[in-house]
Enzyme design. Structure first.
Site, PDB file in Angstrom:
ATOM      1  N   CYS A 103      12.367  -5.574  -7.642  1.00  0.00           N
ATOM      2  CA  CYS A 103      11.277  -6.364  -8.200  1.00  0.00           C
ATOM      3  C   CYS A 103      10.356  -5.423  -8.980  1.00  0.00           C
ATOM      4  O   CYS A 103       9.921  -4.392  -8.444  1.00  0.00           O
ATOM      5  CB  CYS A 103      10.488  -7.051  -7.083  1.00  0.00           C
ATOM      6  SG  CYS A 103       8.878  -7.675  -7.625  1.00  0.00           S
TER       7      CYS A 103
ATOM      8  N   CYS B 291      11.965 -12.785  -4.850  1.00  0.00           N
ATOM      9  CA  CYS B 291      11.018 -11.831  -4.268  1.00  0.00           C
ATOM     10  C   CYS B 291       9.976 -12.618  -3.487  1.00  0.00           C
ATOM     11  O   CYS B 291       9.239 -13.426  -4.072  1.00  0.00           O
ATOM     12  CB  CYS B 291      10.353 -10.994  -5.354  1.00  0.00           C
ATOM     13  SG  CYS B 291       9.015  -9.941  -4.717  1.00  0.00           S
TER      14      CYS B 291
ATOM     15  N   LYS C 197      -4.169  -1.023  -0.051  1.00  0.00           N
ATOM     16  CA  LYS C 197      -4.592  -0.969   1.349  1.00  0.00           C
ATOM     17  C   LYS C 197      -3.848   0.131   2.094  1.00  0.00           C
ATOM     18  O   LYS C 197      -4.414   0.841   2.925  1.00  0.00           O
ATOM     19  CB  LYS C 197      -4.345  -2.328   2.007  1.00  0.00           C
ATOM     20  CG  LYS C 197      -4.927  -2.462   3.399  1.00  0.00           C
ATOM     21  CD  LYS C 197      -4.720  -3.870   3.943  1.00  0.00           C
ATOM     22  CE  LYS C 197      -5.271  -3.992   5.362  1.00  0.00           C
ATOM     23  NZ  LYS C 197      -5.069  -5.368   5.894  1.00  0.00           N
TER      24      LYS C 197
ATOM     25  N   HIS D  58     -11.580  -7.369  -2.803  1.00  0.00           N
ATOM     26  CA  HIS D  58     -11.870  -5.967  -3.110  1.00  0.00           C
ATOM     27  C   HIS D  58     -12.489  -5.866  -4.509  1.00  0.00           C
ATOM     28  O   HIS D  58     -12.861  -6.884  -5.118  1.00  0.00           O
ATOM     29  CB  HIS D  58     -10.611  -5.108  -2.989  1.00  0.00           C
ATOM     30  CG  HIS D  58      -9.453  -5.573  -3.827  1.00  0.00           C
ATOM     31  ND1 HIS D  58      -9.487  -5.616  -5.197  1.00  0.00           N
ATOM     32  CD2 HIS D  58      -8.213  -6.030  -3.475  1.00  0.00           C
ATOM     33  CE1 HIS D  58      -8.330  -6.057  -5.672  1.00  0.00           C
ATOM     34  NE2 HIS D  58      -7.544  -6.323  -4.650  1.00  0.00           N
TER      35      HIS D  58
ATOM     36  N   HIS E 162     -11.177  -8.100  -7.464  1.00  0.00           N
ATOM     37  CA  HIS E 162     -11.649  -9.482  -7.419  1.00  0.00           C
ATOM     38  C   HIS E 162     -13.101  -9.562  -7.894  1.00  0.00           C
ATOM     39  O   HIS E 162     -13.480 -10.457  -8.647  1.00  0.00           O
ATOM     40  CB  HIS E 162     -11.565 -10.043  -5.994  1.00  0.00           C
ATOM     41  CG  HIS E 162     -10.202  -9.987  -5.386  1.00  0.00           C
ATOM     42  ND1 HIS E 162      -9.905  -9.203  -4.293  1.00  0.00           N
ATOM     43  CD2 HIS E 162      -9.055 -10.622  -5.709  1.00  0.00           C
ATOM     44  CE1 HIS E 162      -8.637  -9.364  -3.969  1.00  0.00           C
ATOM     45  NE2 HIS E 162      -8.094 -10.220  -4.814  1.00  0.00           N
TER      46      HIS E 162
ATOM     47  N   LYS F 169      -3.667   2.982  -8.582  1.00  0.00           N
ATOM     48  CA  LYS F 169      -4.047   1.595  -8.324  1.00  0.00           C
ATOM     49  C   LYS F 169      -4.470   1.448  -6.866  1.00  0.00           C
ATOM     50  O   LYS F 169      -3.873   2.038  -5.972  1.00  0.00           O
ATOM     51  CB  LYS F 169      -2.871   0.664  -8.631  1.00  0.00           C
ATOM     52  CG  LYS F 169      -3.236  -0.812  -8.544  1.00  0.00           C
ATOM     53  CD  LYS F 169      -2.033  -1.689  -8.840  1.00  0.00           C
ATOM     54  CE  LYS F 169      -2.367  -3.160  -8.656  1.00  0.00           C
ATOM     55  NZ  LYS F 169      -1.192  -4.032  -8.860  1.00  0.00           N
TER      56      LYS F 169
ATOM     57  N   HIS G 164       6.787  -5.216  -6.937  1.00  0.00           N
ATOM     58  CA  HIS G 164       6.709  -4.698  -5.563  1.00  0.00           C
ATOM     59  C   HIS G 164       7.694  -3.564  -5.262  1.00  0.00           C
ATOM     60  O   HIS G 164       7.623  -2.952  -4.195  1.00  0.00           O
ATOM     61  CB  HIS G 164       6.940  -5.843  -4.564  1.00  0.00           C
ATOM     62  CG  HIS G 164       5.865  -6.891  -4.598  1.00  0.00           C
ATOM     63  ND1 HIS G 164       5.923  -7.986  -5.425  1.00  0.00           N
ATOM     64  CD2 HIS G 164       4.702  -6.980  -3.910  1.00  0.00           C
ATOM     65  CE1 HIS G 164       4.841  -8.721  -5.236  1.00  0.00           C
ATOM     66  NE2 HIS G 164       4.086  -8.145  -4.334  1.00  0.00           N
TER      67      HIS G 164
ATOM     68  N   CYS H 294       6.327 -11.885  -4.716  1.00  0.00           N
ATOM     69  CA  CYS H 294       5.910 -12.615  -5.917  1.00  0.00           C
ATOM     70  C   CYS H 294       6.074 -14.124  -5.762  1.00  0.00           C
ATOM     71  O   CYS H 294       5.524 -14.896  -6.548  1.00  0.00           O
ATOM     72  CB  CYS H 294       6.729 -12.161  -7.126  1.00  0.00           C
ATOM     73  SG  CYS H 294       6.520 -10.431  -7.564  1.00  0.00           S
TER      74      CYS H 294
END
Length: 647
Positions: free
Chosen positions: A143, A126, A301, A18, A21, A298, A146, A129
């Site tokens: 976490c 987690c 998806k 996305h 990246h 942020k 997440h 992670c």
């Protein structure tokens, strides 16, 4: 020749690529091109991270084997970098046999040193992670990344004595203040080291729980922890640990890393301590950037707000997209992405400033000097100011790029671009031509062309294809060599007198608003049109007295300059010679019917005695008359000399 080595993180293949990246990879590509432009042997590495729990789960969800799954996603990353014309030297995968060998060599070296031991550990794990968290690290039992509750796992594993290197790392960072940059992330890592006792790092997973990974060389029942595996790619790609030939490693290491802020800890703490334990040089810089947000959120998806970089590059132009990413994010901070912001930046900086400069100067050179570069005469104070402004901007640009301050570098570079546009207005080449001051006219055009060339060259790292095209338009074949930047800064003359150049330029056309905004605007325009038509039906054409008509001062003039209004899509800014001491500035709403470059030299009729009126920040001294029928609009023209009055 000195070397420069830049790496992206190797991207985890549990999801498709996305904007985030793409941003990191474009930055790496830009830095490689920048240091190559400085005459260095520049090398870029990117790739994919393909082991771990999440890969197994993602593959199972799609009913594929882990290998089938990672082959597919890794291929998508490679295909995207090809479409975005990323100039990387190597694409590494952690499933490559050479990489596996390097990881095992690294593990064995640290194990033999006594810095890896076997022990039992219980902790909050987690799976997102793929790491253990201490009680202190959890936020309300969740976490921190997440926001899910980790699973408590107790098992025997191998541990790296990371705590042994806590004081060394802290002192190293203090002694090398630009080791991690921007500074806020250096301070964040120091806070991690000073606020807690650094725990040892669990670097294995039992095969009874996870088989998809690199087997430990000293225990066949375990695979390597995904982060210990992934971080080693930066040196395995150079042949360390998998080849007897260390030429590449000795040439390029230590290098520089680019990462997003969410993987600061592995790169800022795990990796330097691993290198220290293996008696290897630590990297030069860790460059950390923020997130691209969509409407202050942020990308996710699940939220459906993930930006497709391929779509943006195809619809807005790859170089324009690259420019926006570097210009709108202050490296290290978060930035907001929207099509509106992208279009606004392109129209403002590229179309109105840089594109307009190239368009108007090349058009005037074609008109006044038959497309050939004129000779440079004696320089005035204004001319010297242009050279000084460009050279100063180039020097600052180079320094700021070295400090990964891309937005500030580009902001500074645009100052002389805007100054050159003002220089065109103040020097008035059309007036010099009319007055027969050919030598001064030649100098003004040559000053502009020489400095436009410098701008074109220095923009190569950011907009490589556009840079090549701008240089070609100025009669220069694209090339760079070790002394190019020194020559660029030390010499005034780079173009050849008499060399043919392009007669026009349209590299950065203005862009329309996004489709959804455009459609909303159409509905409003349709509503307004209906209202106006209803009013017109009720209104008869009013008669005026002859004395009223006599009050109009209609004069013939020649358009000597034309450009897009900097702050309005539908307005054009003209300079019209009405036979007066200097041309008049007139603003006209005919942008959807005419291109500015096509109108220079045209005769027009002007209502010359209208009171001055400010239109979106620019004052219009008169009105160009047009004839309109239906959807067609034409300029009123006359063959009479400039200043002739129509009566």
């Amino acid at each position: 020749m000195s070397s420069f080595y830049i790496t992206t993180p190797i991207y985890y293949v549990n999801a498709r690529p996305h904007l985030g990246h793409a941003y990191t990879t474009i930055i790496a590509d830009t830095l490689k091109r920048f240091y190559a432009l400085l005459g260095m042997d520049a090398r870029m590495l990117t790739g994919t991270d393909e082991h771990g729990d999440k890969i197994v789960k993602a593959a199972a969800k799609e009913k594929k084997s882990p290998k089938e799954f990672v082959d597919g996603i890794s291929g998508e990353f490679a295909a995207l970098w090809k479409d975005l014309k990323i100039d990387y030297d190597q694409f590494i995968r952690t499933t490559d046999e050479e990489h596996k060998k390097s990881v095992q060599t690294l593990l064995q070296k640290i194990y033999d040193k006594g810095d890896i031991y076997y022990g039992e550990y219980g902790g909050h794990y987690c799976f997102g992670c793929e790491r253990f968290y201490t009680e202190k690290e959890l936020e309300d039992g969740l976490c921190p990344q997440h926001k899910t509750k980790p699973e408590y796992i107790s098992e025997k594993n191998y541990f790296f004595k990371m705590s042994k290197y806590q004081e060394w790392l802290k002192q190293y960072i203090l002694d090398n203040p630009d080791f991690i940059r921007p500074e806020r992330y250096k301070n964040e890592v120091l806070a991690m080291l000073e606020g807690n006792v650094l725990e040892d790092l669990c670097i294995s997973r039992p095969k009874s729980r996870l088989e998809w990974g690199i087997e430990l060389p000293f225990d066949k029942d375990y695979v390597c922890y995904v982060w210990f595996d992934a971080l080693a790619n930066y040196i395995s790609a150079l042949g360390w640990g998998n080849s007897d030939d260390l030429t590449k490693f000795n040439t390029y290491w230590p290098g520089e890393h680019l990462v997003a802020k969410d993987i600061l800890k592995p790169h800022g703490i795990f990796w330097p301590t691993m290198l220290k334990a293996a008696d290897l040089p630590v990297y030069k810089h860790l460059n950390v950037h923020g997130y691209w947000l969509v409407k202050d959120t942020k990308m996710s998806k699940s939220l459906g707000n993930v930006v497709d970089p391929r779509f943006a590059a195809e619809h807005f132009g790859l170089d324009a997209f690259r420019y926006f990413l570097l210009r709108d994010m202050h490296f290290g901070s978060d930035a907001s992405y929207s099509e509106e912001a992208l279009i606004s930046r392109i129209n403002s900086d590229l179309a109105n400033d840089l594109g307009n400069l190239f368009s108007r100067v090349l058009s005037m050179n074609a008109k006044y000097f038959a497309k050939e570069i004129p000779a440079l005469g004696e320089l005035s104070e204004d001319d010297e100011q242009i050279f000084a402004s460009v050279d100063n901007a180039l020097q600052n640009y180079i320094q700021l790029f070295k400090e990964v301050r891309f937005s500030q570098a580009l902001e500074g570079l645009w100052e002389p671009i805007r100054l050159m546009n003002k220089y065109v207005d103040s020097q008035a080449p059309w007036a010099l031509y009319k007055e027969g001051k050919q030598e001064r006219l030649a100098t003004v055009i040559r000053v502009l062309l020489e400095n436009m060339y410098k701008i074109a060259v220095i923009l190569y790292p950011v907009m490589p294809e556009s840079s090549k095209k701008m240089q070609a338009q100025l009669g220069k074949e694209f090339s760079f060599h070790g002394k190019l930047m020194d020559d660029l800064l030390s010499c005034k003359i780079h173009l050849r007198t008499g060399q043919a150049v392009s007669e026009t330029s349209n590299l950065f056309p203005r862009l329309e608003k996004p489709v959804e905004e455009k459609q909303a605007g159409k509905k409003q325009n349709s509503k307004n049109a209906k209202q106006n038509n209803a009013k017109e039906e009720k209104t008869e054409t009013a008669c005026i007295e002859f004395a009223d008509f006599q009050k109009l001062d209609l004069r013939v003039g020649t358009i000597v300059a034309a450009e897009q209004h900097p702050d309005a899509d539908k307005l054009l800014r003209f300079e019209v010679d009405l036979g007066e001491e200097k041309p008049r500035q007139i603003i006209s709403g005919i942008a959807e019917f005419y291109k500015p470059a096509d109108l220079v030299g045209h005769k027009v009729v002007v209502a010359a005695n209208l009171p001055p009126r400010k239109l979106r920040g620019l004052v219009s001294h008169g009105m160009i008359l047009t004839a309109e029928k239906g959807e067609h609009l034409s300029l009123l023209t006359s063959a009479a000399p400039n200043g002739a009055k129509i009566s």
